[in-house]
Design an enzyme around this catalytic site. Structure first.
Site, short mmCIF file in Angstrom:
data_model
loop_
_atom_site.label_atom_id
_atom_site.label_comp_id
_atom_site.label_asym_id
_atom_site.label_seq_id
_atom_site.Cartn_x
_atom_site.Cartn_y
_atom_site.Cartn_z
N ASP A 117 -9.00 -5.43 -5.94
CA ASP A 117 -8.62 -4.28 -5.12
C ASP A 117 -9.28 -3.02 -5.63
O ASP A 117 -8.94 -2.51 -6.70
CB ASP A 117 -7.09 -4.12 -5.14
N HIS A 153 -7.38 -5.79 -1.20
CA HIS A 153 -6.18 -5.07 -0.76
C HIS A 153 -5.42 -5.93 0.25
O HIS A 153 -5.41 -5.66 1.46
CB HIS A 153 -6.61 -3.74 -0.14
N SER A 160 0.83 -1.19 0.00
CA SER A 160 0.00 0.00 0.00
C SER A 160 0.87 1.25 0.00
O SER A 160 1.66 1.46 -0.92
CB SER A 160 -0.96 -0.06 1.19
#
Length: 690
Positions: free
Chosen positions: A365, A396, A260
């Site tokens: 995602d 995610h 991320s």
């Protein structure tokens, strides 16, 4: 070492989002085919085929220094010369020349743990003192005692104190002297015994670093570059007591990894071309902050950049002023791509990347959406960067959670090749590994499977046949995604649905679909939304949840264990799945930086970019293309209320498929009936729990 044991835990579930990286999903996640298997393993029809993708010779300096010999010797003895006469003492004990891998021979409990502060030339909080970057290090004591230099695995993050890392939200902890004890995640537990240093960097303006962060901007990237420069002898640092400290223990070869925001920083640092960065492993990472905050001029949410800066950063008046400036410059009101976003666009500098790149992303995602990995991957390919990619069905989620054993093994080989100079087979493996059904993986020689798209024409209510005339859409901002996909055979206000016949053969959608529409509007602009849906009963991926079991990936000590809960993949039976979504503001269709307003009453062409996908859609499924205008469920549009006409003869779906064709439904086709078992839930980027 992998040990399974039980741990008790109160199970919790939440959306998988950027800040904490949890691992649950929604029923609207991209679908998994039920029985297609590996029939589309690559464009040539091979189910498993090995190839040699773009490669650059990995740095051999580290292994040559360690072995005390030339790169020719390091490659192994010539069998024609008989048994090697090299003494065992010449080879560091962590380098196994037989298996071409590093071995866990060093004592993790006795590892050197140190915390230093790297100097910068920035003063982002305007206090008259240059910012310093807090750097925590865990490295083997034995290599230091022997004077052997080792490479670095680095995780640079804004989350080490505010939010934690990984599925269990681990944070850094320190002893009474302020020296690192617990380093989040398993990297140090696993790799330090194998002859690596693991370095955790607090990005500027977060945790123990000083200054104020700028959310993916030049300052944050420069703060990480400063650390790589220090590791390579080009910068200075000091201890907490102010004593100078140098990194004489490292080769200077750095591999960055992170999920991320952390993976985003790796992308941004690689795009500077900094010397010493040999490889990056971006997991679910952003490649352009503009594309993270909006789609073609349509914002996902407003005031996100100052919110995120506040969530991770120092709560000081100086940093509040920096955050206010972020809010002033983000141009949420226009959706324009400005200099502010250009600074945070790593795609434009992909030509500077010198590091190899191992990309991994979830195809479901919708936090860091799939366009991020796809466009970054394509730009890297243009520069012939050595690349490898893993794509899972998940949202995610780190592959450590959904394919742990294989991921740790692959990561081990990757770092050994690029940082230790060990000539293993990792770059001879297939370039792409894709999850084609829950826990079913296929290897491909390239990604995407095709660089071309097949034009699929539109007619009134139909896919796969050229139409005449036009159809009309009047904006209905209250339409939800469930409303849109649940009634494919009906006429509903605010939506045009185009359906195919049942597929005569399976197709593999691999790449980035788009929708080209020739429209005439009654306003100067309007959002345009497109969804590609596949209809048919199947057991589809629906998310994941934590179990009460754990595995241990490396060595543990009392204050830093290597054991993590496993995650169980979930599936649910449903009669439809979302292949991809996409949004664009019509005025921004040709240029996000220089929007061109529509002339009401005149025809113009708009392209809606859908999100990248790799999915095998089995025979018998029906494809549906749903076109609407504003989407107030998944985005926060600035303009609503328009009416458009769509010129059918000059509109089409552009589908990247490797084989098969899309045909229109018969006139007497049975209407599709759809049941919504679990309502679609949009990821909330402003929810700090996620």
């Amino acid at each position: 070492m992998t040990t399974v044991r039980a741990r008790s835990l109160l199970l919790a579930s939440s959306a998988a989002l950027m800040c904490l990286g949890t691992v649950t999903g929604t029923a609207a996640a991209a679908p998994a085919p039920d029985d297609a298997g590996g029939a589309f393993a690559d464009r040539n029809g091979s189910a498993l085929e090995s190839s040699t993708p773009e490669t650059r010779t990995p740095p051999t300096e580290a292994v040559e220094q360690a072995l005390g010999q030339s790169s020719t010797e390091a490659a192994g003895p010539d069998p024609s010369e008989g048994p090697t006469q090299r003494t065992a003492a010449a080879v560091p004990s962590h380098l196994d020349q037989r298996t071409r891998s590093t071995q866990p021979v060093y004592d993790y409990a006795g590892a050197i743990r140190e915390s230093v502060y790297v100097d910068t030339t920035m003063d982002t909080d305007s206090d008259g003192t240059n910012d310093v970057i807090a750097v925590d290090i865990v490295r083997p004591r034995e290599t230091a005692a022997a004077g052997r230099k080792i490479p670095v695995i680095m995780d640079a993050s804004p989350y080490f104190s505010c939010c934690g890392r990984g599925n269990e939200g681990e944070k850094k902890t320190y002893d009474e002297n302020g020296v690192i004890q617990k380093m989040p995640l398993y990297y140090d537990n696993y790799f330090v015994p194998r002859g690596y240093a693991v370095v955790g960097v607090d990005v500027v303006g977060t945790s123990r670093s000083t200054g104020c962060g700028d959310v993916g901007g030049n300052d944050e990237i420069a703060s990480v570059v400063a650390v790589i420069d220090w590791l390579n002898g080009r910068n200075t640092a000091h201890t907490g007591d102010g004593d100078p400290v140098t990194a004489t223990w490292t080769t200077g070869s750095v591999g960055m990894i992170g999920k991320s925001y952390d993976g985003t920083l790796a992308n941004g640092v690689a795009a500077t071309g900094v010397e010493g960065l040999k490889t990056i492993v971006p997991i679910s990472a952003i490649s352009s902050w503009y594309d993270y905050s909006r789609s073609g001029g349509v914002p996902y949410s407003v005031d996100y950049m100052p919110w995120l800066a506040d969530y991770v950063g120092h709560k000081t008046p100086a940093c509040a002023a920096v955050r206010a400036d972020l809010g002033e410059q983000d141009d949420d009101e226009t959706g324009d791509y400005t200099d502010f976003w250009d600074e945070r666009d790593y795609l434009k500098d992909a030509g500077k990347v010198k590091a190899s790149v191992f990309v991994t992303h979830g195809l479901s995602d919708y936090n860091v959406q799939t366009n991020h990995f796809a466009q970054w991957w394509n730009e890297l390919g243009k520069n012939k960067v050595p690349r490898k990619i893993w794509l899972g069905l998940e949202d995610h989620v780190d592959p450590f959670e959904f394919r742990r054993k294989e991921w740790v093994s692959e990561l081990h080989q990757w770092f050994d090749f690029w940082l230790q100079g060990l000539q293993n087979n990792v770059m001879r493996e297939p370039m792409a590994t894709v999850e084609t059904a829950p826990d079913v993986w296929a290897n491909y020689t390239t990604w995407p499977a095709t660089q071309k798209t097949v034009p699929v024409p539109l007619s009134a209510g139909k896919l796969g046949v050229f139409g005449k005339g036009s159809v009309t859409i009047t904006d209905e901002p209250t339409l939800t995604e469930d409303d849109i996909v649940a009634t494919p055979s009906e006429q509903i206000a605010g939506r045009q649905m185009f359906l195919s016949a049942p597929l005569p053969a399976a197709i593999r959608v691999s790449g980035t679909p788009t929708v080209t529409l020739r429209i005439k509007a009654d306003a100067s602009t309007t959002p345009v939304t497109a969804r590609l849906v596949e209809y048919g009963e199947a057991q589809r991926y629906s998310g994941s949840s934590r179990t009460t079991d754990s595995t241990c990936e490396g060595e543990s000590v009392d204050y830093d264990d290597a054991c993590y809960f496993t995650v169980e993949k979930q599936t649910a039976k449903s009669d439809h799945g979302l292949v991809s979504r996409g949004w664009v503001d019509a005025a921004h269709s040709n240029s996000p930086a220089k929007p061109k307003p529509l002339t009401p009453g005149k025809w113009s062409t708009v392209t809606v970019p859908l999100r990248a996908q790799d999915e095998i859609i089995p025979k018998g499924r029906v494809l549906g293309l749903a076109v609407t205008l504003s989407d107030t469920e998944w985005t926060t549009p600035n303009e609503t209320g328009a009416t458009i006409d769509i010129d059918l003869a000059n509109s089409k779906l552009n589908l990247p498929i490797t084989a098969g064709k899309i045909t229109p439904p018969a006139a007497n086709a049975t209407p599709l009936e759809v049941t919504i078992n679990t309502p679609t839930e949009r990821p909330n980027l402003h929810d700090s729990k996620n």
